[in-house]
Design a protein around this motif. Structure first.
Motif, PDB file in Angstrom:
ATOM      1  N   ARG A  58       0.709  -1.215   0.008  1.00 52.67           N
ATOM      2  CA  ARG A  58       0.189   0.121   0.024  1.00 52.67           C
ATOM      3  C   ARG A  58       0.916   1.263  -0.168  1.00 52.67           C
ATOM      4  NH1 ARG A  58      -3.262  -3.135   2.555  1.00 52.67           N
ATOM      5  NH2 ARG A  58      -2.334  -3.281   4.609  1.00 52.67           N
ATOM      6  N   ARG A  66       2.158 -16.327   1.236  1.00 56.20           N
ATOM      7  CA  ARG A  66       0.624 -16.483   0.975  1.00 56.20           C
ATOM      8  C   ARG A  66       0.346 -17.592   0.261  1.00 56.20           C
ATOM      9  NH1 ARG A  66      -1.404 -11.380   2.785  1.00 56.20           N
ATOM     10  NH2 ARG A  66      -3.419 -10.632   1.844  1.00 56.20           N
ATOM     11  N   GLN A  80       5.763 -18.866  -2.237  1.00 52.63           N
ATOM     12  CA  GLN A  80       6.399 -17.963  -1.578  1.00 52.63           C
ATOM     13  C   GLN A  80       7.071 -18.472  -0.088  1.00 52.63           C
ATOM     14  OE1 GLN A  80       3.584 -14.602  -0.552  1.00 52.63           O
ATOM     15  NE2 GLN A  80       3.148 -14.407  -2.615  1.00 52.63           N
ATOM     16  N   ASP A  83     -10.263  -2.786  -1.359  1.00 51.34           N
ATOM     17  CA  ASP A  83     -10.453  -4.012  -1.242  1.00 51.34           C
ATOM     18  C   ASP A  83     -11.152  -4.444   0.072  1.00 51.34           C
ATOM     19  OD1 ASP A  83      -8.343  -3.221   0.697  1.00 51.34           O
ATOM     20  OD2 ASP A  83      -7.030  -4.919  -0.023  1.00 51.34           O
TER      21      ASP A  83
HETATM   22  P1  AMP Z   1      -3.299  -7.743   3.336  1.00 50.97           P
HETATM   23  O1  AMP Z   1      -3.323  -6.212   3.877  1.00 50.97           O
HETATM   24  O2  AMP Z   1      -2.281  -8.666   3.901  1.00 50.97           O
HETATM   25  O3  AMP Z   1      -4.803  -8.214   3.212  1.00 50.97           O
HETATM   26  O4  AMP Z   1      -2.971  -7.566   1.650  1.00 50.97           O
HETATM   27  C1  AMP Z   1      -3.531  -6.420   0.948  1.00 50.97           C
HETATM   28  C2  AMP Z   1      -3.467  -7.007  -0.476  1.00 50.97           C
HETATM   29  O5  AMP Z   1      -2.146  -6.907  -0.865  1.00 50.97           O
HETATM   30  C3  AMP Z   1      -3.698  -8.397  -0.882  1.00 50.97           C
HETATM   31  O6  AMP Z   1      -5.174  -8.676  -1.139  1.00 50.97           O
HETATM   32  C4  AMP Z   1      -3.140  -8.795  -2.074  1.00 50.97           C
HETATM   33  O7  AMP Z   1      -3.424  -8.107  -3.353  1.00 50.97           O
HETATM   34  C5  AMP Z   1      -1.571  -8.018  -1.631  1.00 50.97           C
HETATM   35  N1  AMP Z   1      -0.749  -8.630  -1.046  1.00 50.97           N
HETATM   36  C6  AMP Z   1      -0.130  -8.585   0.473  1.00 50.97           C
HETATM   37  N2  AMP Z   1       0.725  -9.512   0.877  1.00 50.97           N
HETATM   38  C7  AMP Z   1       0.931 -10.202  -0.493  1.00 50.97           C
HETATM   39  C8  AMP Z   1       1.602 -11.407  -0.861  1.00 50.97           C
HETATM   40  N3  AMP Z   1       2.303 -12.007   0.288  1.00 50.97           N
HETATM   41  N4  AMP Z   1       1.446 -12.077  -1.959  1.00 50.97           N
HETATM   42  C9  AMP Z   1       0.803 -11.518  -3.048  1.00 50.97           C
HETATM   43  N5  AMP Z   1       0.121 -10.451  -2.744  1.00 50.97           N
HETATM   44  C10 AMP Z   1      -0.169  -9.958  -1.427  1.00 50.97           C
END
Ligand code: AMP
Length: 213
Positions: A36, A88, A92, A157
């Motif tokens: 972000r 994830r 990875q 999101d």
């Molecule tokens: P989060 O705040 O961890 O839910 O992440 C928000 C968004 O960032 C996710 O829905 C993905 O689009 C992207 N994202 C975060 N971490 C990963 C990761 N390890 N691999 C791929 N995309 C990620």
């Protein structure tokens, strides 16, 4: 202590990670936060990641793995770290193992915070974020951040249909990691359908339990 926090979006990973930071003084590495920040700063990585994030899909592995590799090479991770939102998927996790082996490190604990998916949609769709200081709160707090006064926003999101996509992606791609880390002997499953303090008591007990080392 090197820790991974696993859990579906909205399971409370960030909240528990903040408590671990307070208790153990190790840095919190959230790939969601790093991505972000890259989007907000308009970097090449941010531009490449934005559409995947808005759709609730995973950002391509090579981008995220590079980001984590760079972050883990910084000196503040020497005494430990909490990875939140990474790995994830299995690719990875394997890349992380390879990177840690190069750094002569290991994962000590993987905490899987489990929450009923039906509760998650309600929990996340009421979530609000502060675009100025990053604070996460709920719609019940009102329209402005209690810390810095900025107008709170709903992350794109965090909208209901995107949350459902994110939950499906979690079930399909991230849940297999529970088996992966069970085989590594480092997994603790935590019931996240309780108060923050009750979940924290279990997290603390799991971390005090010694882990792999
Ligand atoms: P989060 O705040 O961890 O839910 O992440 C928000 C968004 O960032 C996710 O829905 C993905 O689009 C992207 N994202 C975060 N971490 C990963 C990761 N390890 N691999 C791929 N995309 C990620």
């Amino acid at each position: 202590m090197n820790i991974i926090v696993l859990g579906a979006p909205g399971a409370g990973k960030g909240t528990q990670a903040a408590r671990i930071v307070e208790a153990f003084g190790i840095p919190h590495i959230s790939t969601g936060d790093l991505l972000r920040a890259a989007v907000q700063a308009g970097t090449e990585l941010g531009k490449a990641a934005a559409s995947y994030m808005d759709d609730g899909q995973l950002v391509p592995d090579d981008l995220v793995i590079g980001l984590v590799r760079e972050r883990l090479s910084q000196s503040d991770t020497e005494t430990g770290f909490i990875l939140d939102g990474f790995p994830r998927n299995t690719a990875q996790a394997v890349a992380l193992d390879t990177q840690l082996a190069l750094l002569d490190k290991d994962i000590d604990h993987v905490l899987a915070i489990e929450v009923d998916p039906d509760l998650i949609v309600a929990r996340i769709s009421s979530r609000r974020s502060c675009p100025a200081c990053g604070r996460i709160t709920t719609a019940a707090e009102g329209a402005v951040c209690a810390l810095c006064g900025a107008t709170l926003v709903q992350r794109v999101d965090d909208r209901e249909e995107t949350v459902r996509t994110r939950l499906a992606v979690y079930a399909e791609q991230t849940e297999p990691l529970l088996d992966y880390y069970t085989r590594c002997g480092v997994l603790s499953v935590i019931d996240g359908d309780r108060s923050v303090d009750e979940v924290w008591a279990d997290v603390r007990a799991a971390l005090d339990d010694g882990g792999k080392s």
